[in-house]
Design a protein around this motif. Structure first.
Motif, short mmCIF file in Angstrom:
data_model
loop_
_atom_site.label_atom_id
_atom_site.label_comp_id
_atom_site.label_asym_id
_atom_site.label_seq_id
_atom_site.Cartn_x
_atom_site.Cartn_y
_atom_site.Cartn_z
N ASN A 206 -1.31 -7.66 -1.67
CA ASN A 206 -1.16 -9.13 -1.60
C ASN A 206 -2.08 -9.75 -0.56
OD1 ASN A 206 0.03 -8.41 0.79
ND2 ASN A 206 1.90 -9.60 0.52
N ASP A 207 -2.98 -8.94 0.01
CA ASP A 207 -3.85 -9.46 1.05
C ASP A 207 -5.21 -9.86 0.48
OD1 ASP A 207 -5.06 -10.13 3.38
OD2 ASP A 207 -5.33 -8.09 4.10
N ILE B 142 -1.63 -6.89 8.73
CA ILE B 142 -1.41 -5.43 8.70
C ILE B 142 -2.58 -4.65 8.10
CG2 ILE B 142 -0.07 -5.55 6.54
CD1 ILE B 142 1.20 -3.18 9.05
N LEU C 123 -1.38 10.92 2.04
CA LEU C 123 -1.73 10.30 0.76
C LEU C 123 -2.57 11.29 -0.07
CD1 LEU C 123 -3.03 6.68 0.20
CD2 LEU C 123 -4.21 8.58 -0.86
N ARG D 84 -3.10 8.90 5.93
CA ARG D 84 -4.16 9.04 4.92
C ARG D 84 -4.21 10.48 4.40
NH1 ARG D 84 -5.71 4.66 2.35
NH2 ARG D 84 -7.39 5.94 1.54
N LEU E 273 2.99 3.57 0.01
CA LEU E 273 2.64 4.16 1.30
C LEU E 273 2.31 3.07 2.32
CD1 LEU E 273 2.02 6.42 -0.93
CD2 LEU E 273 0.85 7.55 0.93
N GLY F 86 0.41 -1.78 -2.23
CA GLY F 86 0.12 -1.79 -0.79
C GLY F 86 -1.06 -0.87 -0.53
N TYR G 205 -4.48 -1.99 10.43
CA TYR G 205 -4.50 -0.59 9.99
C TYR G 205 -5.95 -0.11 9.85
CZ TYR G 205 -2.99 3.34 6.92
OH TYR G 205 -2.74 4.57 6.34
N ARG H 9 7.24 -7.82 -3.84
CA ARG H 9 8.50 -8.49 -4.14
C ARG H 9 8.53 -9.01 -5.58
NH1 ARG H 9 6.66 -10.09 0.65
NH2 ARG H 9 7.96 -9.90 2.49
C1 LIG Z 1 -0.56 -0.15 6.34
S1 LIG Z 1 -1.49 -0.58 4.90
C2 LIG Z 1 -1.31 0.93 3.97
C3 LIG Z 1 -2.50 1.26 3.09
C4 LIG Z 1 -2.40 2.54 2.27
N1 LIG Z 1 -1.31 2.46 1.30
C5 LIG Z 1 -2.24 3.76 3.12
O1 LIG Z 1 -1.13 4.30 3.19
O2 LIG Z 1 -3.21 4.21 3.71
C6 LIG Z 1 -0.34 -1.67 4.09
C7 LIG Z 1 -0.92 -2.50 2.95
O3 LIG Z 1 0.17 -3.10 2.24
C8 LIG Z 1 -0.17 -4.43 1.94
N2 LIG Z 1 1.08 -5.20 1.80
C9 LIG Z 1 1.94 -5.59 2.78
N3 LIG Z 1 2.98 -6.26 2.26
C10 LIG Z 1 2.78 -6.29 0.91
C11 LIG Z 1 3.51 -6.85 -0.17
N4 LIG Z 1 4.66 -7.49 0.03
N5 LIG Z 1 3.00 -6.71 -1.42
C12 LIG Z 1 1.84 -6.07 -1.64
N6 LIG Z 1 1.11 -5.50 -0.65
C13 LIG Z 1 1.56 -5.63 0.61
C14 LIG Z 1 -1.03 -4.89 3.10
O4 LIG Z 1 -1.85 -5.98 2.75
C15 LIG Z 1 -1.82 -3.63 3.40
O5 LIG Z 1 -3.02 -3.60 2.70
#
Ligand SMILES: C[S@@+](CC[C@H](N)C(=O)[O-])C[C@H]1O[C@@H](n2cnc3c(N)ncnc32)[C@H](O)[C@@H]1O
Length: 270
Positions: free
Chosen positions: A109-110, A20, A62, A59, A161, A82, A24, A137
């Motif tokens: 977490n990535d 993801i 945000l 964005r 977000l 995230g 993104y 989580r």
């Molecule tokens: C779609 S991007 C959004 C980035 C930013 N927050 C924005 O709104 O522009 C989602 C992000 O959430 C992270 N993510 C997904 N599942 C997650 C989890 N369980 N814990 C932490 N981060 C997570 C992904 O790695 C990714 O970097």
């Protein structure tokens, strides 16, 4: 506090499966993505071309939300879970432009976001930014490590977000939101951006199905009622949960005049 230094880290990255954060990044026009990410991203675009406007609108949302929090709401502490790959106007940049002493903790977490964390750690001299390699989580780990940087006796803005849709219903995303809100005092804020299941319904379900067929971590769009449910314990700031490009929009924001299947909202803990 384990603010991560990416240099020297052993990072294992499976680039054969779309992820993801990189999908993104591709939609946003970034370069931190691989063939599998681009293929999945293009499939979604083919079914739902508006995804390209939607990510830009996210964005921009945000930016407007952080600006609101740092100015009108007087918030100087942010827990951004995230985070995503660094882009224009990351949370600390918007917040520290208004309030240079702002303290921001990023969590993702990535591993590829971890690799790029250095760009997120370029704080103003008066403020602090830190990065936690963690999973939404595991709220206990996040809260314990964030406590090294954030004062949980003072209001904190929790930023979720584009991440709650990565948590399937069986992992109870509402309980994670509740746990985070329990850890912050009255006057704290919750900001959410979340893909909508009840706008452009057919396109959304088709594009999400295609995406989910290719990834290890499937995503879940949710209805207006479901996204509003995440705000149950807080008081919504006007205009409530709306298509996020309509949340206190300015002129020239992406998506004006059309529907986007992406909700946004900000609430204050009473
Ligand atoms: C779609 S991007 C959004 C980035 C930013 N927050 C924005 O709104 O522009 C989602 C992000 O959430 C992270 N993510 C997904 N599942 C997650 C989890 N369980 N814990 C932490 N981060 C997570 C992904 O790695 C990714 O970097």
């Amino acid at each position: 506090m384990s603010a991560q230094e990416p240099a020297g880290e052993e990072i294992s990255l499976d680039t054969s499966v779309p992820h993801i954060a990189r999908v993104y990044d591709y939609w946003l026009g970034g370069k931190d993505n691989f063939a599998a990410d681009r293929a999945a991203a293009e499939q979604v675009i083919a079914t739902m071309p508006d995804v390209l406007v939607s990510v830009r609108a996210q964005r921009a949302f945000l930016g407007r939300a952080v600006h609101y929090l740092a100015t009108e709401a007087g918030i100087t502490q942010f827990l951004d879970i995230g985070t995503g790959l660094p882009s224009a106007n990351n949370t600390h940049e918007v917040a520290q432009r208004e309030a240079p002493r702002s303290r921001i903790v990023y969590v993702d977490n990535d591993p590829i976001v971890l690799l790029h964390a250095r760009a997120l750690l370029a704080s103003s001299p008066e403020g602090v930014t830190a990065y936690i390699d963690g999973d939404l989580r595991n709220t206990d780990k996040i809260l314990a490590e964030a406590a090294g940087v954030l004062d949980f006796g003072q209001p904190v803005a929790i930023m979720l977000l584009g991440v709650l849709h990565c948590i399937p219903d069986e992992d109870d995303p509402a309980a994670l939101v509740t746990r985070l809100l329990e850890a912050v005092p009255s006057g704290s804020y919750l900001t959410i951006a979340h893909p909508a299941s009840d706008i452009a319904t057919e396109q959304m379900s088709q594009s999400m199905r295609r995406y989910n067929e290719q990834v290890r971590a499937p995503v879940t769009a949710r209805s207006h009622a479901q996204v509003s449910g995440f705000f149950e314990a807080v008081g919504l700031i006007e205009p409530g949960v709306v298509q996020l490009h309509r949340w206190r929009a300015g002129t020239g924001d992406p998506g004006t005049g059309r529907d986007l299947a992406n909700y946004g909202g900000v609430g204050r803990k009473p």
